[in-house]
Design an enzyme around this catalytic site. Structure first.
Site, PDB file in Angstrom:
ATOM      1  N   GLY A  17      30.983 -65.097   3.385  1.00  0.00           N
ATOM      2  CA  GLY A  17      32.337 -64.727   3.586  1.00  0.00           C
ATOM      3  C   GLY A  17      33.398 -65.552   3.662  1.00  0.00           C
ATOM      4  O   GLY A  17      33.810 -65.857   4.795  1.00  0.00           O
ATOM      5  N   GLY A  18      33.522 -65.492   2.186  1.00  0.00           N
ATOM      6  CA  GLY A  18      34.623 -67.205   2.023  1.00  0.00           C
ATOM      7  C   GLY A  18      35.895 -66.606   1.542  1.00  0.00           C
ATOM      8  O   GLY A  18      35.937 -67.201   1.704  1.00  0.00           O
ATOM      9  N   SER A  19      36.553 -65.441   2.033  1.00  0.00           N
ATOM     10  CA  SER A  19      37.855 -64.963   1.600  1.00  0.00           C
ATOM     11  C   SER A  19      38.694 -65.043   2.931  1.00  0.00           C
ATOM     12  O   SER A  19      40.307 -64.566   2.503  1.00  0.00           O
ATOM     13  CB  SER A  19      37.383 -63.443   1.619  1.00  0.00           C
ATOM     14  OG  SER A  19      36.996 -62.448   3.116  1.00  0.00           O
ATOM     15  N   VAL A  69      26.261 -58.444   2.568  1.00  0.00           N
ATOM     16  CA  VAL A  69      25.765 -59.397   2.749  1.00  0.00           C
ATOM     17  C   VAL A  69      24.436 -59.196   2.555  1.00  0.00           C
ATOM     18  O   VAL A  69      22.592 -59.515   3.171  1.00  0.00           O
ATOM     19  CB  VAL A  69      25.871 -60.243   2.986  1.00  0.00           C
ATOM     20  CG1 VAL A  69      24.232 -61.635   3.750  1.00  0.00           C
ATOM     21  CG2 VAL A  69      26.631 -61.296   2.386  1.00  0.00           C
ATOM     22  N   TYR A 161      23.054 -61.107  17.755  1.00  0.00           N
ATOM     23  CA  TYR A 161      23.515 -61.699  16.886  1.00  0.00           C
ATOM     24  C   TYR A 161      22.774 -63.238  17.574  1.00  0.00           C
ATOM     25  O   TYR A 161      22.598 -63.831  16.606  1.00  0.00           O
ATOM     26  CB  TYR A 161      24.761 -61.869  17.676  1.00  0.00           C
ATOM     27  CG  TYR A 161      25.984 -63.383  16.946  1.00  0.00           C
ATOM     28  CD1 TYR A 161      26.247 -63.027  15.440  1.00  0.00           C
ATOM     29  CD2 TYR A 161      26.296 -63.897  17.442  1.00  0.00           C
ATOM     30  CE1 TYR A 161      26.615 -64.074  15.113  1.00  0.00           C
ATOM     31  CE2 TYR A 161      27.524 -65.624  16.692  1.00  0.00           C
ATOM     32  CZ  TYR A 161      27.579 -65.119  15.753  1.00  0.00           C
ATOM     33  OH  TYR A 161      27.759 -66.587  15.059  1.00  0.00           O
ATOM     34  N   ALA A 164      19.332 -62.888  16.259  1.00  0.00           N
ATOM     35  CA  ALA A 164      19.908 -63.198  14.230  1.00  0.00           C
ATOM     36  C   ALA A 164      20.030 -64.271  14.495  1.00  0.00           C
ATOM     37  O   ALA A 164      19.418 -65.194  13.112  1.00  0.00           O
ATOM     38  CB  ALA A 164      20.972 -61.952  13.705  1.00  0.00           C
TER      39      ALA A 164
END
Length: 252
Positions: A17-19, A69, A161, A164
């Site tokens: 999720g680095g973008s 992912v 969420y 998780a």
């Protein structure tokens, strides 16, 4: 005497999720401090664009990867590929996550539930298991999981969420024992951060709610960076299995 400076020169850092959002800010920080950063997300073009922007800003080497992912097999392949192409991994930041909206709890579909669990728990577990095992035989390293305040104070609008992320908290502790002492595994627990997603909120309603925070505001994306750098660095050499809350003093 110990070196207390943040220095990641020649360290290999992987960020899912680095973008964009928090992950992008983390990638910029690690790159500024000398790391070779690998950013992965669902859309390769977004990662390529982010990598170019980071390199233009820091002069560092940033490698973009496409990764779903939530897909077990893709995580397996990615872990092998990134380890080989980077020449090892020193830091893994499991940042990718999502909390889709739903109309009612009983209306949550199996597909939505599985998607949320896959992205926020299953994928991070698989990446941590594979790369953590490799790190133990290669001089050690650090894994930082990005959880959520919802894992500690769940609300009805984020049930899958929250579940998780609570599982991710438990995974953190278990893997800290599994891979210690060579690999430290910790969790950052963010509160409300003003990323691109927040642009769609009712701003007036949020500002009113934020008055209940000790900080009286939401966090800026760059304000997550210090916690992640600390847990990834030698300064946290005796910190593992921990949860570090960064939420501006939000009420329970």
């Amino acid at each position: 005497m110990s070196d207390w400076a943040f220095d990641f020169t020649d360290r290999k850092v992987v960020i899912t999720g680095g973008s964009r959002g928090l992950g992008f800010e983390m990638a910029c920080a690690f790159s500024t401090l000398g790391a070779h950063v690998a950013i992965a997300s669902r859309k390769l073009e977004a990662c390529q664009d982010a990598a170019e922007r980071i390199t233009a800003q820091t002069g560092g080497k940033v490698s973009p990867y496409a990764l779903q992912v939530a897909d077990w097999d893709q995580c397996t392949e990615f872990a092998e590929t990134v380890w080989e192409e980077l020449g090892g991994v020193d830091v893994l930041v499991n940042n990718a996550g999502s909390s889709p909206l739903y109309d009612s709890i009983s209306g949550i579909s199996e597909a939505l539930y599985d998607k949320v669990i896959g992205l926020n728990l299953k994928g991070p577990f698989r990446l941590s298991a594979l790369l953590g095992e490799k790190m133990t035989g290669n001089g050690g390293g650090a894994i930082v999981n990005i959880s959520s305040i919802a894992s500690l104070h769940p609300k009805p609008n984020v049930v899958p969420y929250a579940a998780a992320k609570a599982g991710l908290n438990a995974t953190t502790m278990a893997l800290a024992h599994a891979y210690g002492p060579d690999v430290r595994v910790n969790t950052v627990v963010p509160g409300t951060f003003l990323t691109d997603v927040s642009k769609h909120w009712d701003q007036e309603a949020f500002q009113e709610r934020a008055q209940e925070f000790a900080a009286k505001r939401g966090g800026q994306p760059e304000e997550i960076v210090g916690a992640v750098l600390y847990l990834s660095s030698s300064m946290a050499s005796y910190t593992t299995g921990a949860m570090l809350t960064v939420d501006g003093g939000a009420p329970n």
